[in-house]
Design a protein around this motif. Structure first.
Motif, PDB file in Angstrom:
ATOM      1  N   VAL A 220       6.191 -13.247  12.506  1.00 44.04           N
ATOM      2  CA  VAL A 220       7.556 -13.690  12.210  1.00 44.04           C
ATOM      3  C   VAL A 220       7.789 -13.737  10.702  1.00 44.04           C
ATOM      4  O   VAL A 220       8.827 -13.308  10.196  1.00 44.04           O
ATOM      5  CB  VAL A 220       7.826 -15.067  12.841  1.00 44.04           C
ATOM      6  N   ALA A 221       6.811 -14.267   9.976  1.00 43.33           N
ATOM      7  CA  ALA A 221       6.944 -14.352   8.520  1.00 43.33           C
ATOM      8  C   ALA A 221       7.112 -12.973   7.898  1.00 43.33           C
ATOM      9  O   ALA A 221       7.964 -12.774   7.023  1.00 43.33           O
ATOM     10  CB  ALA A 221       5.732 -15.053   7.926  1.00 43.33           C
ATOM     11  N   MET A 222       6.322 -11.999   8.346  1.00 42.46           N
ATOM     12  CA  MET A 222       6.411 -10.649   7.793  1.00 42.46           C
ATOM     13  C   MET A 222       7.763 -10.003   8.121  1.00 42.46           C
ATOM     14  O   MET A 222       8.344  -9.287   7.297  1.00 42.46           O
ATOM     15  CB  MET A 222       5.276  -9.781   8.335  1.00 42.46           C
ATOM     16  N   LEU A 223       8.288 -10.270   9.332  1.00 43.43           N
ATOM     17  CA  LEU A 223       9.585  -9.713   9.701  1.00 43.43           C
ATOM     18  C   LEU A 223      10.698 -10.297   8.833  1.00 43.43           C
ATOM     19  O   LEU A 223      11.594  -9.583   8.381  1.00 43.43           O
ATOM     20  CB  LEU A 223       9.867  -9.993  11.182  1.00 43.43           C
ATOM     21  N   VAL A 224      10.646 -11.611   8.602  1.00 38.82           N
ATOM     22  CA  VAL A 224      11.669 -12.245   7.767  1.00 38.82           C
ATOM     23  C   VAL A 224      11.563 -11.766   6.327  1.00 38.82           C
ATOM     24  O   VAL A 224      12.578 -11.445   5.689  1.00 38.82           O
ATOM     25  CB  VAL A 224      11.531 -13.783   7.836  1.00 38.82           C
ATOM     26  N   LEU A 225      10.351 -11.699   5.808  1.00 41.84           N
ATOM     27  CA  LEU A 225      10.165 -11.207   4.443  1.00 41.84           C
ATOM     28  C   LEU A 225      10.670  -9.780   4.313  1.00 41.84           C
ATOM     29  O   LEU A 225      11.297  -9.416   3.315  1.00 41.84           O
ATOM     30  CB  LEU A 225       8.685 -11.282   4.061  1.00 41.84           C
ATOM     31  N   GLY A 226      10.402  -8.969   5.319  1.00 46.06           N
ATOM     32  CA  GLY A 226      10.868  -7.589   5.296  1.00 46.06           C
ATOM     33  C   GLY A 226      12.380  -7.485   5.328  1.00 46.06           C
ATOM     34  O   GLY A 226      12.970  -6.582   4.721  1.00 46.06           O
ATOM     35  N   ALA A 227      13.032  -8.424   6.030  1.00 41.47           N
ATOM     36  CA  ALA A 227      14.490  -8.393   6.125  1.00 41.47           C
ATOM     37  C   ALA A 227      15.162  -8.834   4.833  1.00 41.47           C
ATOM     38  O   ALA A 227      16.244  -8.357   4.489  1.00 41.47           O
ATOM     39  CB  ALA A 227      14.946  -9.291   7.282  1.00 41.47           C
ATOM     40  N   PHE A 228      14.525  -9.737   4.101  1.00 38.18           N
ATOM     41  CA  PHE A 228      15.141 -10.292   2.896  1.00 38.18           C
ATOM     42  C   PHE A 228      14.639  -9.664   1.599  1.00 38.18           C
ATOM     43  O   PHE A 228      15.283  -9.791   0.562  1.00 38.18           O
ATOM     44  CB  PHE A 228      14.911 -11.805   2.829  1.00 38.18           C
ATOM     45  N   ALA A 229      13.460  -9.033   1.633  1.00 33.24           N
ATOM     46  CA  ALA A 229      12.869  -8.516   0.402  1.00 33.24           C
ATOM     47  C   ALA A 229      13.297  -7.077   0.150  1.00 33.24           C
ATOM     48  O   ALA A 229      13.352  -6.274   1.073  1.00 33.24           O
ATOM     49  CB  ALA A 229      11.345  -8.575   0.477  1.00 33.24           C
ATOM     50  N   PRO A 230      13.589  -6.731  -1.099  1.00 33.52           N
ATOM     51  CA  PRO A 230      13.888  -5.334  -1.438  1.00 33.52           C
ATOM     52  C   PRO A 230      12.693  -4.455  -1.092  1.00 33.52           C
ATOM     53  O   PRO A 230      11.547  -4.824  -1.347  1.00 33.52           O
ATOM     54  CB  PRO A 230      14.114  -5.377  -2.957  1.00 33.52           C
ATOM     55  N   GLY A 231      12.960  -3.309  -0.478  1.00 36.95           N
ATOM     56  CA  GLY A 231      11.861  -2.424  -0.126  1.00 36.95           C
ATOM     57  C   GLY A 231      11.230  -2.779   1.202  1.00 36.95           C
ATOM     58  O   GLY A 231      10.200  -2.222   1.591  1.00 36.95           O
ATOM     59  N   SER A 232      11.838  -3.733   1.943  1.00 36.21           N
ATOM     60  CA  SER A 232      11.399  -4.087   3.297  1.00 36.21           C
ATOM     61  C   SER A 232       9.958  -4.560   3.361  1.00 36.21           C
ATOM     62  O   SER A 232       9.169  -4.092   4.167  1.00 36.21           O
ATOM     63  CB  SER A 232      11.601  -2.894   4.249  1.00 36.21           C
ATOM     64  N   GLY A 233       9.600  -5.484   2.535  1.00 37.81           N
ATOM     65  CA  GLY A 233       8.264  -6.065   2.649  1.00 37.81           C
ATOM     66  C   GLY A 233       7.899  -6.886   1.438  1.00 37.81           C
ATOM     67  O   GLY A 233       8.410  -6.671   0.350  1.00 37.81           O
ATOM     68  N   THR A 234       7.016  -7.854   1.629  1.00 35.69           N
ATOM     69  CA  THR A 234       6.583  -8.685   0.528  1.00 35.69           C
ATOM     70  C   THR A 234       5.704  -7.905  -0.433  1.00 35.69           C
ATOM     71  O   THR A 234       4.766  -7.219  -0.020  1.00 35.69           O
ATOM     72  CB  THR A 234       5.826  -9.926   1.035  1.00 35.69           C
ATOM     73  N   GLY A 235       6.009  -8.004  -1.718  1.00 29.27           N
ATOM     74  CA  GLY A 235       5.233  -7.287  -2.716  1.00 29.27           C
ATOM     75  C   GLY A 235       3.861  -7.878  -2.954  1.00 29.27           C
ATOM     76  O   GLY A 235       3.022  -7.237  -3.599  1.00 29.27           O
ATOM     77  N   TYR A 236       3.597  -9.084  -2.450  1.00 28.68           N
ATOM     78  CA  TYR A 236       2.299  -9.716  -2.682  1.00 28.68           C
ATOM     79  C   TYR A 236       1.172  -8.964  -1.988  1.00 28.68           C
ATOM     80  O   TYR A 236       0.011  -9.093  -2.373  1.00 28.68           O
ATOM     81  CB  TYR A 236       2.327 -11.175  -2.209  1.00 28.68           C
ATOM     82  N   LEU A 237       1.500  -8.180  -0.962  1.00 31.63           N
ATOM     83  CA  LEU A 237       0.469  -7.380  -0.294  1.00 31.63           C
ATOM     84  C   LEU A 237      -0.097  -6.306  -1.215  1.00 31.63           C
ATOM     85  O   LEU A 237      -1.173  -5.771  -0.956  1.00 31.63           O
ATOM     86  CB  LEU A 237       1.048  -6.735   0.973  1.00 31.63           C
ATOM     87  N   ALA A 238       0.641  -6.007  -2.300  1.00 28.50           N
ATOM     88  CA  ALA A 238       0.147  -5.010  -3.252  1.00 28.50           C
ATOM     89  C   ALA A 238      -1.168  -5.453  -3.888  1.00 28.50           C
ATOM     90  O   ALA A 238      -1.980  -4.621  -4.304  1.00 28.50           O
ATOM     91  CB  ALA A 238       1.188  -4.755  -4.342  1.00 28.50           C
TER      92      ALA A 238
END
Length: 464
Positions: A220-238
């Protein structure tokens, strides 16, 4: 939460917990407000969360112009909507600082009350002192605010629920954790494994429920982050080699540096050495693993808030091992506890000295803070768009529309404000400050604070 065979015992445990929590709340509040009044609060993260709380208070999704995105695309922390409710009544950054201090104190109070009940007064007093002055909690109390302050009390309840075989409390604490931050799903998954290990007679249903909650929480957290974050995903995974960068100016190191083990050592110290034998240590493993695997060197360091989630686990792991009382001083375990206690207190005192904050700081307002407020009050129209250096922004929220004066942000603003502090994180270079002053239509100075009015609204980049 606490089982008791007699009311007086329960009352004495609760009384000690409440007393310790009250002392801790005052202590942490004095430290936090002292740092604020000394001019050491920053855009990252007090300014960011202050803007988020302001948005929540107006019934909007939490957005921060300092961070440059929706905060629901930065971290999954819907529990921070509670900050918005508080902000509605007292719209100033110290509201968040005080709230965090109370949350940290409440977590310590819960831990001490439980310790008094199951392990006696001596162990409870040791845990109270070590817990109060732990570097893990002091770094959080003195370095602005963070969402993980909400995790501390939930982790304390979760640990006690596991030890006391209270499944309902374990589920409630797990849900609280999942609403705190996206990585807490990994800890909840570990709670399922911990429940199975501690209570095998229960079968598989309860551990699978906890583990399933953890997995669902991450999804759920990843889906929400993807919906709100530019580029469809949290950049912290980088930082783990997944996806693209989140553009944070954080030094990275991909080598197998021994510094990656610092969080492990911090956990051992927090658990006073012998606590690592407790099954509760399973809860610490996910956090220790993802921090060690990251290329973000801040995740390895002991100077930020990342150790806070290990703090209640370590303390209660120690209590779990010491249910029959403290080990004899001359025993091997006693020596380990003594060494770890001294190490913990030394690390805590060193953190206080490094931050140069004392409770007395609360009663003095630094000249730089007065100058920031005076210049803004005299020269900035309400709602003005102003790009600020890291050490200025929180002092202008919420009266002004604050942005971050950094090369990676490139905000379009009408004003720029910075200080000439000799040492500060992400300080704007001197040559860049000179360029901004030279390009300004009007320039005002007060002490070490400079406010520049630009000829027109424009994109600013503090580069030479």
């Amino acid at each position: 939460m606490i089982r008791s065979s007699s009311s007086p015992s329960r009352r004495s445990a609760v009384g000690l917990g409440v007393g310790v929590a009250a002392v801790a709340a005052v202590f942490y509040t004095l430290l936090a407000i002292g740092r604020w009044r000394a001019g050491n609060s920053a855009n990252y993260d007090l300014g960011i969360f202050a803007q988020g709380a302001d948005a929540w208070s107006r019934g909007q999704w939490p957005e921060s112009h300092i961070r440059g995105l929706s905060l629901l695309g930065d971290h999954f922390s819907p529990l921070l909507a509670s900050w918005g409710a508080l902000w509605h009544f007292w719209p100033t950054p110290p509201t968040l600082l005080i709230t965090q201090a109370v949350l940290l104190a409440a977590a310590l109070g819960v831990i001490v009350a439980y310790t008094r009940r199951v392990a006696g007064l001596r162990v409870a007093l040791l845990v109270a002192v070590v817990g109060l002055l732990s570097r893990a909690v002091l770094t959080t109390a003195m370095f602005d605010v963070h969402e993980v302050a909400y995790a501390a009390i939930a982790l304390a309840v979760l640990c006690i629920a596991l030890l006391q075989h209270r499944f309902g409390w374990a589920v409630a604490a797990s849900v609280w954790l999942l609403l705190t931050k996206e990585d807490m799903g990994l800890t909840v998954f570990a709670a399922g494994a911990c429940w199975w290990w501690m209570h095998r007679g229960d079968g598989w249903r309860r551990p699978l429920v906890l583990a399933g909650l953890g997995v669902a929480g991450v999804i759920v957290a990843m889906l929400v982050l993807g919906a709100f974050a530019p580029g469809s995903g949290t950049g912290y995974l980088a930082y783990f080699g997944i996806g693209s960068s989140n553009k944070l100016p954080v030094p990275e190191d991909h080598s197998l540096s021994p510094q990656r083990l610092l969080p492990v050592l911090m956990y051992v110290v927090t658990a006073l050495g012998i606590g690592v034998r407790s099954k509760l240590t399973v809860l610490a493993i996910p956090t220790l693993l993802w921090r060690a695997a990251s290329s973000n060197i801040h995740y390895w360091a002991l100077d930020f808030h990342y150790d806070l989630v290990l703090w209640p686990i370590g303390l209660l792991a120690f209590v779990d091992v010491c249910r029959k009382g403290l080990p004899r001083l001359r025993s091997r375990s006693g020596v380990v506890v003594s060494i770890a206690t001294v190490a913990s207190l030394v690390l805590g005192v060193a953190e206080l000295q490094q931050r140069a904050v004392t409770p007395a700081s609360t009663f003095r307002t630094a000249p730089v803070v007065r100058d920031i407020r005076a210049l803004a009050g005299e020269r900035l129209p309400k709602g003005a768009k102003v790009a600020t250096q890291m050490d200025v922004g929180p002092y202008l929220v919420p009266r002004y529309d604050v942005y971050s004066l950094r090369p990676d942000q490139r905000p379009r603003v009408d004003y720029v404000m910075f200080t000439d502090k000799e040492r500060w994180t992400y300080q704007v270079p001197v040559c860049a400050r000179e360029r901004l002053v030279a390009a300004g239509a009007q320039v005002w100075r007060r002490g070490i604070v400079t406010l520049v009015k630009l000829p027109s609204a424009q994109v600013v980049t503090p580069t030479c």
